[in-house]
Design a protein around this motif. Structure first.
Motif, PDB file in Angstrom:
ATOM      1  N   LYS A 183     -41.522  44.800 -12.839  1.00 33.98           N
ATOM      2  CA  LYS A 183     -40.952  43.616 -13.479  1.00 33.98           C
ATOM      3  C   LYS A 183     -40.583  43.913 -14.931  1.00 33.98           C
ATOM      4  O   LYS A 183     -39.530  43.500 -15.412  1.00 33.98           O
ATOM      5  CB  LYS A 183     -41.959  42.471 -13.410  1.00 33.98           C
ATOM      6  CG  LYS A 183     -41.458  41.175 -13.955  1.00 33.98           C
ATOM      7  CD  LYS A 183     -42.477  40.068 -13.796  1.00 33.98           C
ATOM      8  CE  LYS A 183     -41.939  38.770 -14.376  1.00 33.98           C
ATOM      9  NZ  LYS A 183     -42.905  37.674 -14.249  1.00 33.98           N
ATOM     10  N   LYS A 199     -37.376  45.984 -15.081  1.00 34.42           N
ATOM     11  CA  LYS A 199     -36.209  45.136 -14.806  1.00 34.42           C
ATOM     12  C   LYS A 199     -35.861  44.274 -16.011  1.00 34.42           C
ATOM     13  O   LYS A 199     -34.686  44.107 -16.343  1.00 34.42           O
ATOM     14  CB  LYS A 199     -36.479  44.265 -13.588  1.00 34.42           C
ATOM     15  CG  LYS A 199     -36.506  45.039 -12.293  1.00 34.42           C
ATOM     16  CD  LYS A 199     -36.802  44.127 -11.123  1.00 34.42           C
ATOM     17  CE  LYS A 199     -36.900  44.902  -9.830  1.00 34.42           C
ATOM     18  NZ  LYS A 199     -37.216  44.036  -8.687  1.00 34.42           N
ATOM     19  N   GLU A 200     -36.882  43.735 -16.688  1.00 32.77           N
ATOM     20  CA  GLU A 200     -36.639  42.921 -17.884  1.00 32.77           C
ATOM     21  C   GLU A 200     -36.025  43.763 -19.001  1.00 32.77           C
ATOM     22  O   GLU A 200     -35.115  43.312 -19.693  1.00 32.77           O
ATOM     23  CB  GLU A 200     -37.942  42.278 -18.348  1.00 32.77           C
ATOM     24  CG  GLU A 200     -38.429  41.180 -17.432  1.00 32.77           C
ATOM     25  CD  GLU A 200     -39.825  40.683 -17.774  1.00 32.77           C
ATOM     26  OE1 GLU A 200     -40.449  41.227 -18.715  1.00 32.77           O
ATOM     27  OE2 GLU A 200     -40.283  39.757 -17.100  1.00 32.77           O
ATOM     28  N   ARG A 201     -36.524  44.993 -19.185  1.00 30.80           N
ATOM     29  CA  ARG A 201     -35.973  45.888 -20.210  1.00 30.80           C
ATOM     30  C   ARG A 201     -34.518  46.235 -19.913  1.00 30.80           C
ATOM     31  O   ARG A 201     -33.658  46.199 -20.808  1.00 30.80           O
ATOM     32  CB  ARG A 201     -36.811  47.170 -20.279  1.00 30.80           C
ATOM     33  CG  ARG A 201     -36.344  48.174 -21.304  1.00 30.80           C
ATOM     34  CD  ARG A 201     -37.168  49.448 -21.292  1.00 30.80           C
ATOM     35  NE  ARG A 201     -37.267  50.081 -19.985  1.00 30.80           N
ATOM     36  CZ  ARG A 201     -36.316  50.884 -19.460  1.00 30.80           C
ATOM     37  NH1 ARG A 201     -35.224  51.146 -20.134  1.00 30.80           N
ATOM     38  NH2 ARG A 201     -36.480  51.413 -18.277  1.00 30.80           N
ATOM     39  N   ILE A 202     -34.225  46.521 -18.657  1.00 26.58           N
ATOM     40  CA  ILE A 202     -32.857  46.853 -18.253  1.00 26.58           C
ATOM     41  C   ILE A 202     -31.935  45.662 -18.467  1.00 26.58           C
ATOM     42  O   ILE A 202     -30.834  45.801 -19.006  1.00 26.58           O
ATOM     43  CB  ILE A 202     -32.835  47.327 -16.784  1.00 26.58           C
ATOM     44  CG1 ILE A 202     -33.543  48.683 -16.664  1.00 26.58           C
ATOM     45  CG2 ILE A 202     -31.412  47.397 -16.251  1.00 26.58           C
ATOM     46  CD1 ILE A 202     -33.856  49.091 -15.238  1.00 26.58           C
ATOM     47  N   LYS A 203     -32.389  44.469 -18.077  1.00 34.95           N
ATOM     48  CA  LYS A 203     -31.586  43.252 -18.239  1.00 34.95           C
ATOM     49  C   LYS A 203     -31.318  42.981 -19.721  1.00 34.95           C
ATOM     50  O   LYS A 203     -30.192  42.645 -20.110  1.00 34.95           O
ATOM     51  CB  LYS A 203     -32.317  42.070 -17.604  1.00 34.95           C
ATOM     52  CG  LYS A 203     -31.657  40.742 -17.765  1.00 34.95           C
ATOM     53  CD  LYS A 203     -30.562  40.540 -16.789  1.00 34.95           C
ATOM     54  CE  LYS A 203     -30.055  39.104 -16.890  1.00 34.95           C
ATOM     55  NZ  LYS A 203     -28.992  38.840 -15.980  1.00 34.95           N
ATOM     56  N   LYS A 204     -32.340  43.155 -20.569  1.00 34.93           N
ATOM     57  CA  LYS A 204     -32.185  42.940 -22.014  1.00 34.93           C
ATOM     58  C   LYS A 204     -31.148  43.907 -22.587  1.00 34.93           C
ATOM     59  O   LYS A 204     -30.268  43.518 -23.357  1.00 34.93           O
ATOM     60  CB  LYS A 204     -33.531  43.127 -22.709  1.00 34.93           C
ATOM     61  CG  LYS A 204     -33.498  42.953 -24.189  1.00 34.93           C
ATOM     62  CD  LYS A 204     -34.863  43.219 -24.794  1.00 34.93           C
ATOM     63  CE  LYS A 204     -34.754  43.368 -26.297  1.00 34.93           C
ATOM     64  NZ  LYS A 204     -35.978  43.898 -26.890  1.00 34.93           N
ATOM     65  N   ASN A 205     -31.240  45.181 -22.204  1.00 38.42           N
ATOM     66  CA  ASN A 205     -30.274  46.175 -22.682  1.00 38.42           C
ATOM     67  C   ASN A 205     -28.868  45.873 -22.177  1.00 38.42           C
ATOM     68  O   ASN A 205     -27.885  46.018 -22.912  1.00 38.42           O
ATOM     69  CB  ASN A 205     -30.702  47.576 -22.259  1.00 38.42           C
ATOM     70  CG  ASN A 205     -31.913  48.062 -23.012  1.00 38.42           C
ATOM     71  OD1 ASN A 205     -32.182  47.619 -24.122  1.00 38.42           O
ATOM     72  ND2 ASN A 205     -32.667  48.967 -22.406  1.00 38.42           N
ATOM     73  N   TYR A 206     -28.758  45.449 -20.923  1.00 39.45           N
ATOM     74  CA  TYR A 206     -27.457  45.082 -20.368  1.00 39.45           C
ATOM     75  C   TYR A 206     -26.831  43.935 -21.161  1.00 39.45           C
ATOM     76  O   TYR A 206     -25.651  43.987 -21.516  1.00 39.45           O
ATOM     77  CB  TYR A 206     -27.619  44.687 -18.893  1.00 39.45           C
ATOM     78  CG  TYR A 206     -26.436  43.930 -18.340  1.00 39.45           C
ATOM     79  CD1 TYR A 206     -25.251  44.590 -18.036  1.00 39.45           C
ATOM     80  CD2 TYR A 206     -26.503  42.560 -18.149  1.00 39.45           C
ATOM     81  CE1 TYR A 206     -24.160  43.897 -17.538  1.00 39.45           C
ATOM     82  CE2 TYR A 206     -25.426  41.869 -17.652  1.00 39.45           C
ATOM     83  CZ  TYR A 206     -24.250  42.530 -17.352  1.00 39.45           C
ATOM     84  OH  TYR A 206     -23.177  41.832 -16.876  1.00 39.45           O
ATOM     85  N   GLU A 207     -27.625  42.902 -21.429  1.00 42.30           N
ATOM     86  CA  GLU A 207     -27.101  41.743 -22.170  1.00 42.30           C
ATOM     87  C   GLU A 207     -26.663  42.141 -23.573  1.00 42.30           C
ATOM     88  O   GLU A 207     -25.657  41.655 -24.078  1.00 42.30           O
ATOM     89  CB  GLU A 207     -28.151  40.626 -22.223  1.00 42.30           C
ATOM     90  CG  GLU A 207     -28.463  39.992 -20.874  1.00 42.30           C
ATOM     91  CD  GLU A 207     -27.287  39.296 -20.224  1.00 42.30           C
ATOM     92  OE1 GLU A 207     -26.324  38.905 -20.926  1.00 42.30           O
ATOM     93  OE2 GLU A 207     -27.317  39.141 -18.994  1.00 42.30           O
ATOM     94  N   LYS A 238     -23.417  44.066 -23.214  1.00 40.24           N
ATOM     95  CA  LYS A 238     -22.371  43.112 -22.814  1.00 40.24           C
ATOM     96  C   LYS A 238     -21.909  42.272 -24.002  1.00 40.24           C
ATOM     97  O   LYS A 238     -20.723  41.957 -24.130  1.00 40.24           O
ATOM     98  CB  LYS A 238     -22.913  42.210 -21.702  1.00 40.24           C
ATOM     99  CG  LYS A 238     -21.883  41.321 -21.067  1.00 40.24           C
ATOM    100  CD  LYS A 238     -22.496  40.614 -19.880  1.00 40.24           C
ATOM    101  CE  LYS A 238     -22.514  39.144 -20.131  1.00 40.24           C
ATOM    102  NZ  LYS A 238     -23.014  38.359 -19.001  1.00 40.24           N
TER     103      LYS A 238
END
Length: 55
Positions: free
Chosen positions: A33, A36-44, A47
């Motif tokens: 989890k 996934k949160e780290r990846i999502k933060k970096n993606y945002e 972006k």
């Protein structure tokens, strides 16, 4: 003018065995989890600063 990109060589012998062993060893692993949160933060973040023009 750009140079053509060479083909990726095929893995053979010991290198192929090591690669396949690593794939088999890690095939069942899932991202945690936190990952996934780290990846999502970096993606945002990326972006928010990226500006692509799609035609």
């Amino acid at each position: 003018m750009a140079r053509p990109i060479a083909e990726t060589p095929h893995l053979k012998g010991k290198a192929a065995k090591i690669f396949l062993d690593d794939v088999r060893k890690n095939a069942h692993k899932r991202a945690t989890k936190e990952e996934k949160e780290r990846i999502k933060k970096n993606y945002e973040m990326i972006k928010s600063i990226a500006r692509f023009e799609w035609s």
